[in-house]
Structure formats: structure tokens, C-alpha cells
Scaffold this motif. Structure first.
Motif, short mmCIF file in Angstrom:
data_model
loop_
_atom_site.label_atom_id
_atom_site.label_comp_id
_atom_site.label_asym_id
_atom_site.label_seq_id
_atom_site.Cartn_x
_atom_site.Cartn_y
_atom_site.Cartn_z
N ALA A 136 0.86 -1.19 0.00
CA ALA A 136 0.00 0.00 0.00
C ALA A 136 0.89 1.23 0.00
O ALA A 136 1.73 1.40 0.88
N LYS A 137 0.70 2.12 -1.00
CA LYS A 137 1.48 3.35 -1.12
C LYS A 137 0.56 4.53 -0.81
O LYS A 137 -0.52 4.66 -1.40
N THR A 138 0.98 5.42 0.12
CA THR A 138 0.13 6.52 0.57
C THR A 138 0.84 7.86 0.33
O THR A 138 2.05 7.98 0.58
N VAL A 139 0.08 8.85 -0.14
CA VAL A 139 0.59 10.21 -0.28
C VAL A 139 -0.40 11.14 0.42
O VAL A 139 -1.61 10.91 0.40
N LYS A 140 0.13 12.21 1.06
CA LYS A 140 -0.71 13.08 1.86
C LYS A 140 -0.53 14.54 1.47
O LYS A 140 0.52 14.93 0.95
N ALA A 141 -1.55 15.34 1.75
CA ALA A 141 -1.50 16.80 1.56
C ALA A 141 -2.40 17.45 2.60
O ALA A 141 -3.30 16.81 3.15
N ARG A 142 -2.18 18.72 2.85
CA ARG A 142 -2.95 19.45 3.86
C ARG A 142 -4.04 20.27 3.18
O ARG A 142 -3.84 20.85 2.11
N ILE A 143 -5.22 20.30 3.80
CA ILE A 143 -6.30 21.20 3.37
C ILE A 143 -6.04 22.53 4.07
O ILE A 143 -6.05 22.62 5.29
N MET A 144 -5.78 23.59 3.26
CA MET A 144 -5.32 24.84 3.84
C MET A 144 -5.94 26.02 3.09
O MET A 144 -5.99 26.04 1.87
N SER A 145 -6.40 27.02 3.84
CA SER A 145 -6.90 28.26 3.23
C SER A 145 -5.78 29.29 3.20
O SER A 145 -4.77 29.16 3.88
N HIS A 146 -5.98 30.35 2.39
CA HIS A 146 -4.94 31.35 2.17
C HIS A 146 -5.53 32.75 2.27
O HIS A 146 -6.69 32.97 1.93
N THR A 147 -4.70 33.69 2.70
CA THR A 147 -5.13 35.08 2.76
C THR A 147 -4.87 35.75 1.41
O THR A 147 -3.73 35.75 0.93
N GLY A 148 -5.92 36.26 0.80
CA GLY A 148 -5.76 36.92 -0.48
C GLY A 148 -5.26 38.34 -0.33
O GLY A 148 -5.36 38.96 0.73
N ARG A 149 -4.70 38.89 -1.41
CA ARG A 149 -4.29 40.29 -1.43
C ARG A 149 -4.60 40.87 -2.80
O ARG A 149 -4.70 40.14 -3.79
N ILE A 150 -4.76 42.19 -2.84
CA ILE A 150 -5.10 42.89 -4.07
C ILE A 150 -4.10 44.00 -4.31
O ILE A 150 -3.64 44.64 -3.36
N GLU A 151 -3.73 44.23 -5.56
CA GLU A 151 -2.82 45.32 -5.89
C GLU A 151 -3.18 45.87 -7.27
O GLU A 151 -3.80 45.17 -8.09
N VAL A 152 -2.82 47.12 -7.50
CA VAL A 152 -3.10 47.77 -8.78
C VAL A 152 -1.80 48.37 -9.32
O VAL A 152 -0.90 48.72 -8.56
N SER A 153 -1.75 48.48 -10.64
CA SER A 153 -0.57 49.06 -11.28
C SER A 153 -1.03 49.77 -12.56
O SER A 153 -1.76 49.19 -13.36
N PRO A 154 -0.61 51.03 -12.74
CA PRO A 154 0.16 51.87 -11.82
C PRO A 154 -0.73 52.44 -10.71
O PRO A 154 -1.95 52.35 -10.79
N SER A 155 -0.10 53.05 -9.73
CA SER A 155 -0.88 53.63 -8.63
C SER A 155 -1.45 54.99 -8.99
O SER A 155 -2.36 55.47 -8.32
N THR A 156 -0.92 55.60 -10.03
CA THR A 156 -1.45 56.86 -10.55
C THR A 156 -1.69 56.70 -12.04
O THR A 156 -0.80 56.26 -12.77
N VAL A 157 -2.87 57.05 -12.50
CA VAL A 157 -3.24 56.81 -13.89
C VAL A 157 -4.14 57.93 -14.38
O VAL A 157 -4.99 58.42 -13.61
N PRO A 158 -3.99 58.38 -15.62
CA PRO A 158 -4.88 59.43 -16.13
C PRO A 158 -6.22 58.85 -16.57
O PRO A 158 -6.37 57.63 -16.72
N VAL A 159 -7.18 59.73 -16.76
CA VAL A 159 -8.45 59.31 -17.35
C VAL A 159 -8.14 58.73 -18.74
O VAL A 159 -7.34 59.28 -19.49
N TYR A 160 -8.77 57.63 -19.05
CA TYR A 160 -8.55 56.86 -20.28
C TYR A 160 -7.21 56.15 -20.29
O TYR A 160 -6.82 55.59 -21.32
#
Length: 849
Positions: A352-376
């Protein structure tokens, strides 16, 4: 002819036939037999170690006597051999080759012999046959057909297939096998070298392998735990890889794994909360290529009927993949276990061969680029969250909902600069950048996507707030990370390439406004239809709306060209007014006019020879005319005519000068001269000490250069240039025309006041001795007044060249003549070369283009 043997001394009479007419050569054939003699079949009974006699009774020899002539041969037998041709360990997909060697089976010299097979026996009882056997079916022996490799080799080859399902009789039999089972190949030699039957055995076995099982990740996100939201309640898909060649049953098809051989478990606090058999989800990953046995029959001649060529190949398979989804009951912190029950490892045992993994949640993050942008302008939003990376084989989507604030979604809000008033809100859909990245991205245009500039939701100075509603962070709770974008605007600029223009001049208008750079990869336009860029003149007061094109993608610089008195009317001293209407400025104002001004001038031409003095044998002189008004066609190379006269040739010659490049206003040409006594077509006749004069009529001269000129009078002025012709001289130094370099080291023909310039001259010593020199640089204005003089002392080596120079900065605008002289010294002011000169136009620094 009598044929006998030790076993049959009586034998029989063999009939021989002459090989051809009148050859005297006779041949005949007979065979051997272990059981009987038959004169009709022409076969003689023999046994092993017998002697065979062929006797001929010659009734008349050359001597006239009778004679008996006899040939003797011995009957021998051989002990055969049998072998598996490769490593005695085989896989189920392989084609095994059996090789039997026994000269006793080589009964014909005319063609390859064949030992027939295709039968099934409970025991190997038939002498002369070749058997194969598997321990999976111990009471079945299959004979196979073997074919001699050539006419007289005594080496025979046959083939065996394997299957885990069933066996099959035939010329190429199929043995039923399983991992680690035994195999035998048996040759029942009818007569060995001792004259007795013998069974010869070659052994082999089937390979077995230890299976491997693996997962595509070390952790997997669970499903949504909130009552509502965009993420599903089921967790991520798990990609399971199983490698076991023992499962590679069908080489020509896709194999499957029995359901009960693989089990998935969810374990919590040491107890199993979920369990299911998932073997049926596995499919063989490799697209197997079946073994092909190519049999080619070639008829060479009547005595060699066929040749069999067999090509074998080993198939690599036994790799299986399954896709199973974590059930909704799985929670953060649970353990995923996948168990494979290997029925036969490389030792033949269950494991019998067994492999394991963890059930894990993650903290998301958000970012934008560029931080300054003109209209259009373009904006990129990214969310990083492995909890949304549910299917590693698919680029997934964070979808939108009907309202903001939904768990799992992304929202955008538009605020006034003080962050007190919300001017708009929307939902954002993000797409994973690729399968299994866990990075989700949206590329949008501010004011066009989500929130709209036309509706007043987005303006310069506003602030965008983007929110990711994370339904499950690393601690098991919820979070709403934020990112901010400042919307900017740029106040546009408009400028002209010059402050003054000639009557037919080309105006280059440049508009710089990054707000108009909507597509970084495209060249964009300010179109005339928008009525945001126009030009007017005193003679044409109505706006002429223009189209300007971006010079390079993503530059935000737009240019338009207008040619005076072609596109728009203008006259001397006419004003030029250019206006760009900026849709939005950095201060947040809209439709702001930004202007630039210039006016129309007339320019008096300057005409110069490239040298003030020419030796009579130099044969030609270079003329340069600078007259922006003569540049009638900015897109073409224009020309002017100049009349050149001499003291000897008062009628002179007409010389055409060509514009050096379109829209330059600089014209150059060559006048050729000769001192021959006869007139030569195309040449100006000169004599030593003649003066030559070039004349050009400027019809658009600067009125300030015309004496007593008043408004309304013609602006015609004759411009001249003069030079001298001197006798032939043998001066030792050749002086090249001087060059004017700017501070960047580039040659120029125009400069501005106050600009530091370098005057250079190249001296070439033609003599075979070194010469001391003093190189004098002199600058005169248009009135012939000396405004600058300096010198450099040096020594020029024999037959070498040397470049000398001095710096000078013009203080006043105008046309200057640069003169260069080479003397032996001030103590001995003996000229060592002809003088050289160059014209330079200097503009006021504020007018320089």
C-alpha cells in the motif's frame, strides 16, 4: 550409379542425366531417410554415424580397363540450442524473440527451412517442435513457428506475445502472464549429437514494478464556508499521478485502474471523515503507440522465396492520471490521503502506497498598477489567492455579482479627492493569468470600463478604491484587503519648431498631452473632426482645423505640418496663431485653450564660394546659397540659378544649385573654369589674377536690407559672392575646407548666439620633410569686419595630415565667413597653402529651432 549405406548395404541404382548436349557431365540427387530405402523416391535409409557410398562402375578407362570409382560421406547429428534473445526479464507489452540453432533442421539448401507451430499441448511430447510456457497456465504448452534466417544457416527465429487476459495459439502464440510469473522456451531436439532425443529449456520471467503515486500540490484550498458567496462549496480539484507499468495491460489502447485499487480519504483529528474508492477515475496518461511488426516478403529468384524482417519496439506506458475534487465537508486543517494498493511490487508482494497533503486556506491580497493613472489610461488589477485556484488545468475566473460586497468578489469605488463622496461603484471580473497560477488579473481603461468618465463617475483628481472580499483567509475568517489608485490629468503643451517662418515655409506643430495616449501600442491621432487643434494667420483669420498623429506609440506627442501659402495664406509680417483645446488639465479644468505664436519673415539670401582664392589649375569652385524663401516646396528638392562671371568672360555662365535636402533652404553647386585659350562649353573662361563674381537675384529679400524700401514696393535684391584666380602654385600644404562643430562634436551650418563652437581645419603636408606651421583662424561678419582672430602653432610631419582647431562663440546674429590661412611663421609670413573659408549663419538664441 549405386547408392548404399552402412545400414542398407544393398541400396539402389541412381539414374544420372547429362547436364547438356555433349558435355560428358552427369548429375543426380538423392535424399537420406531414417526409416526406409525407396528407389522410386531416390532415398536411402541411414542412421547417425553411417557411411554413405556412391559407386560408379567405369567399363572403359583411358587405359582401356574397367574401374570402380567411389565417393564416401558420413552422417552426423547435432545438439540444438534455444534462447530468449534479450534480457530474460520481459514486460507485458514486449514482443519476445526465440532463437533456435540446430543444423539438423537445415534440410534444404534451396530455401530457408520452416518448423511449423500453432498447436497446443498439455506436455511437450512431439520431437522437433519448439514450445513456450507460462506458469500462469502450467498445463498448456504452445508451439510456435520458426523460420530459418537464411538458406543454410541452421538458425531459426520465432516470436511470442504476452497478455494479462488470455492466451492464444498460432504461429506467433500469445501467453497469458502476470507480473513475476515464470516463462520457459523448450526445443525438443529429435536427435542430438549422441543420436538420442533431448529437451532443451531456456527460462525467463515477467517483470513486476513497484508503483508510485503523487499529488500536484502540497496544500489544497477547501470550499466556501460562508452562507453565500461566489466561490463554490466544494474545494479544489486534485490531480493524482499513478505510475505502475504492471497496469499497462493494453499496448494498443488506453488502460484503466480498477476502482478498488485507489482510495481517497479526508482525515480530521486522526479520524476518517470521508472515504471513497477512486481507481475508476484514472486513465492512462501516455498515448501509447502500438508495436508494429513489419513483415516483408521478397521474391529474389526461384531458389530463394522470401525474407522476413521484424522490427520490435518497447512501449513506455503505465502512467495514469485522475482528477478528483475535495468534497464540501473538508475543512481547513484536514489531511488528504490517497492510498494505492499495489498488487505486485518489484518483489512480487502486495504493498500500500500513501501520499498526503494538507487542506489549507490562504489570505488573499489585491494590488493595482500603476498607482497613478490618467483618465482613459490603462490600469491592471491583480488578486493573489490560492483559494480561487480550484482547477489547475484551467485558467479560472473571479466572477461578478449583481451587487457589491459579495464574498469572493472584487469591487471598485470612485471617490472625490477628499474621500468623502462616492461618485460610482461597480463589480470587477478577473481572469487567472494562466492555469494553476493563483494570480487573477483584469486590464481596464479608466473612464471606459467599470466606471464612466462620460457619466462623471471618473475625473482627474478622483481616487479609485478596489476591494477584494476574501471569504476565507489563512486563519479561517474573512477579510477585505484594499488598493487605491489616484486619477491624474496632465496639462497639454503646444509649440512650434520656429519663431519665424519664410513665405513658403513648413510649420511643424507639436502637441504634448499624455492624456491622449489611450493605447500604448498604437499611434493615435488628434483628428480635425474633434476641432481641438487649429491654426490661423493674419491673412486667414478663420480656424483651419488640423489632424495630428502621435510620433511614436505611447509617446503622447502629436505632430502636424502646415505649409504657408499652400495650406493657409500668409504674407510678410503676417502673424501665425496655433491653438490646442485641452480637454482636461492637471488642475481639473476642462476645454482649456493652449496657444503658440509666430510670424512670417522674408530672408535675404547669402551666397559664398568655398574659398576666396583659387589656383587657375584647380578647375572648379563650390557655391553655396542659403535662402529659406527659395524653399518653395518643403516636400521636394528645389533649385535656383546663379550667374557666374569673370574678368575674361563677362557674359558668364548660368549655374544651377540644388537644395541639399527637402525643406533645408540650402543650395549647393559647382562652377567649372578653364584658362584654355579656346572657349569650352560649360566652362567659365578665366585668366590668372581674374576676379570671378557669382550673382543671385533674391526676389523675397528682407526689406530691411533694401535701401529706401517702403511698404508695397518689390523686395528684390541682387546678392553676390567674389573670389580670385591666381597662377598655378606649388604650395606644400593642402588645406581642406574648415568645419564647424557644436559641443556634441557634430558638424553644423547654423548656430545660435552664445553657443560655443569648434573651428577645425585639416592640413596635409605633401612634402617629404616636416614643416613648422602657424594656422590662423579669422572670422568676418557680413560687412567684412573682422570679429575674431586667433592661431595655433604646430609642426606637420612629412606626408602626414594634422587637424587643428580653436573655439569661438558668436555674440551677434548674422552671416559670418570663417577664413583659415596657413603660414610658415609670423617671422616669415610665407603662405604654405591656399586659404580656405566657410559661411556660417548665426540666429538669435531665442529663435534657434
Amino acid at each position: 550409379m549405386n547408392v548404399t549405406s552402412t545400414t542398407d548395404p544393398e541400396g539402389f541404382q541412381l539414374l544420372l542425366e547429362e547436364t547438356g548436349e555433349n558435355t560428358g557431365v552427369f548429375t543426380g540427387n538423392f535424399t537420406f531417410n531414417l526409416e526406409y530405402t525407396d528407389p522410386v523416391e531416390e532415398t536411402i535409409k541411414v542412421w547417425f554415424r553411417d557411411k554413405v557410398y556412391v559407386t560408379y562402375f567405369d567399363v572403359m578407362t583411358k587405359a582401356g580397363l574397367n574401374a570402380t570409382i567411389q565417393a564416401v560421406a558420413v552422417i552426423v547429428a547435432h545438439t540444438g540450442s534455444i534462447r530468449w534473445t534479450k534480457d530474460p526479464e520481459y514486460g507485458v507489452t514486449e514482443l519476445a524473440v526465440i532463437e533456435v540453432t540446430d543444423p539438423d533442421l537445415d534440410t534444404s539448401t534451396l530455401h530457408p527451412d520452416v518448423v511449423e507451430g500453432g498447436q497446443t499441448y498439455s506436455k511437450p511430447i512431439d520431437p522437433g517442435k519448439i514450445y513456450v510456457w507460462s506458469s500462469v497456465e502450467p498445463d498448456k504448452y504452445y508451439t510456435l513457428t520458426v523460420i530459418e534466417t537464411n538458406k543454410t544457416t541452421g538458425v531459426f527465429v520465432g516470436y511470442v506475445k504476452f497478455s494479462t487476459k488470455e492466451s492464444k495459439a498460432g504461429d506467433v502464440p500469445t501467453l497469458k502472464v502476470k507480473p513475476a510469473c515464470s516463462l520457459k522456451a523448450i526445443y525438443f531436439d529429435a536427435v542430438d549429437e549422441e543420436g538420442s532425443p533431448r529437451k532443451i529449456v531456456a527460462r525467463a520471467w515477467m517483470r513486476s514494478h513497484t508503483g508510485e503515486i503523487s499529488l500536484d500540490r502540497e496544500t489544497y484550498p477547501p470550499g466556501r464556508k460562508t452562507a453565500s458567496g461566489l466561490r463554490p462549496t466544494e474545494g479544489a480539484w486534485v490531480i493524482i499521478t499513478l505510475k505502475d507499468l504492471d497496469l499497462n495491460i493494453e499496448p494498443e489502447g488506453q488502460d484503466y485502474v480498477p476502482k478498488e485499487l485507489v482510495k481517497a480519504k479526508i482525515v480530521r483529528d486522526g479520524g476518517v471523515v470521508h472515504e471513497e474508492n477512486i481507481g475508476h477515475l484514472f486513465k492512462e496518461y501516455v498515448n501509447l503507440t502500438a508495436i508494429q511488426v513489419n513483415v516483408t516478403e521478397v521474391e529474389v529468384n526461384q531458389t530463394e522465396t522470401e525474407q522476413v524482417n521484424v522490427t520490435t519496439a518497447e512501449i513506455v506506458g503505465g502512467v495514469f492520471k485522475a482528477k478528483w475534487r475535495i468534497p464540501s465537508l473538508a475543512q481547513r486543517g484536514d489531511i488528504l490521503e490517497i492510498v494505492y494498493f499495489d498488487q505486485s511490487d518489484d518483489t512480487g508482494k502486495l504493498q500500500a502506497k500513501t501520499v498526503k497533503a494538507r487542506i489549507m486556506s490562504h489570505t488573499g491580497r489585491i494590488e493595482v498598477s500603476p498607482s497613478t493613472v490618467p483618465v482613459y489610461g490603462n490600469l491592471t488589477v491583480r488578486v493573489y489567492d490560492e483559494d480561487w485556484n480550484l482547477d489547475p488545468e484551467v485558467a479560472e475566473t473571479i466572477p461578478t455579482d449583481t451587487s457589491t460586497g459579495v464574498w469572493g468578489g472584487v469591487d471598485v469605488f470612485s471617490y472625490t479627492p477628499d474621500l468623502k463622496s462616492v461618485m460610482g461603484m461597480a463589480r470587477v471580473e478577473l481572469r487567472e493569468t494562466g492555469p494553476n497560477t493563483g494570480i487573477f488579473e483584469a486590464n481596464l481603461t479608466v473612464g471606459v470600463d467599470w466606471l464612466y468618465a462620460d457619466a462623471g463617475q471618473v475625473k482627474p483628481g478622483y481616487i479609485l478604491k478596489l476591494v477584494y472580499n476574501d471569504d476565507l483567509d489563512v486563519s479561517g475568517g474573512q477579510a477585505r484587503p484594499e488598493a487605491y489608485v489616484q486619477i491624474q490629468a496632465t496639462t497639454g503643451k503646444v509649440k512650434l519648431d520656429r519663431k519665424t517662418y519664410p513665405l513658403n515655409g513648413e510649420i511643424l506643430i507639436s502637441v504634448e498631452d499624455p492624456d491622449l495616449n489611450l493605447h500604448p501600442k498604437l499611434k493615435e491621432k488628434i483628428t480635425a473632426e474633434t476641432q481641438r487643434l487649429f491654426i490661423k494667420t493674419t491673412d486667414h483669420p478663420q480656424p483651419l482645423y488640423l489632424t495630428a498623429e502621435e510620433v511614436e506609440p505611447d509617446s503622447g506627442i502629436f505632430q502636424a505640418k502646415v505649409t504657408l501659402n499652400r495650406d493657409i495664406n500668409a504674407s510678410y509680417r503676417s502673424g501665425i496663431f496655433v491653438c490646442y483645446i485641452d480637454e482636461a488639465t492637471a488642475e481639473g479644468e476642462t476645454d482649456v485653450p493652449i496657444t503658440a505664436k509666430a510670424w512670417v519673415e522674408q530672408y535675404t539670401a547669402t551666397l559664398t564660394f568655398n574659398k576666396p582664392v583659387y589656383a587657375v589649375d584647380e578647375r572648379e569652385a563650390q557655391l553655396t546659397l542659403i535662402d529659406p524663401d527659395a524653399n518653395k516646396n518643403p516636400d521636394l528638392i528645389d533649385y535656383v540659378d546663379v550667374v557666374v562671371k569673370s574678368s575674361r568672360d563677362l557674359a558668364g555662365r548660368r549655374v544651377t544649385l540644388l537644395e541639399t535636402e527637402p525643406n533645408s533652404g540650402r543650395f549647393e553647386g559647382t562652377v567649372r573654369f578653364t584658362d584654355e585659350p579656346r572657349w569650352i562649353q560649360g566652362f567659365l573662361a578665366v585668366e590668372s589674377y581674374d576676379r570671378i563674381t557669382a550673382e543671385y537675384v533674391d526676389y523675397d529679400a528682407d526689406p530691411s536690407h533694401i535701401a529706401n524700401w517702403t511698404e508695397g514696393k518689390p523686395t528684390i535684391l541682387k546678392v553676390t559672392a567674389k573670389a580670385k584666380i591666381v597662377p598655378k602654385i606649388g604650395l606644400p600644404v593642402v588645406l581642406s575646407p574648415p568645419r564647424i562643430l557644436n559641443q556634441k562634436g557634430k558638424p553644423v551650418v547654423e548656430a545660435k548666439t552664445g553657443e560655443l563652437l569648434l573651428i577645425q581645419a585639416e592640413l596635409k603636408n605633401t612634402w617629404k620633410i616636416s614643416l613648422p606651421v602657424v594656422c590662423i583662424f579669422q572670422v568676418k561678419n557680413a560687412a567684412g569686419e573682422k570679429v575674431y582672430m586667433s592661431w595655433v602653432k604646430s609642426r606637420v610631419e612629412a606626408e602626414k595630415s594634422q587637424t587643428l582647431g580653436l573655439s569661438w562663440a558668436p555674440e551677434e546674429p548674422g552671416t559670418y565667413i570663417i577664413e583659415v590661412y596657413v603660414w610658415k611663421s609670423f617671422e616669415e609670413p610665407e603662405p604654405l597653402s591656399a586659404p580656405a573659408l566657410l559661411a556660417l549663419k548665426v540666429l538669435p538664441s531665442q529663435e534657434y529651432g
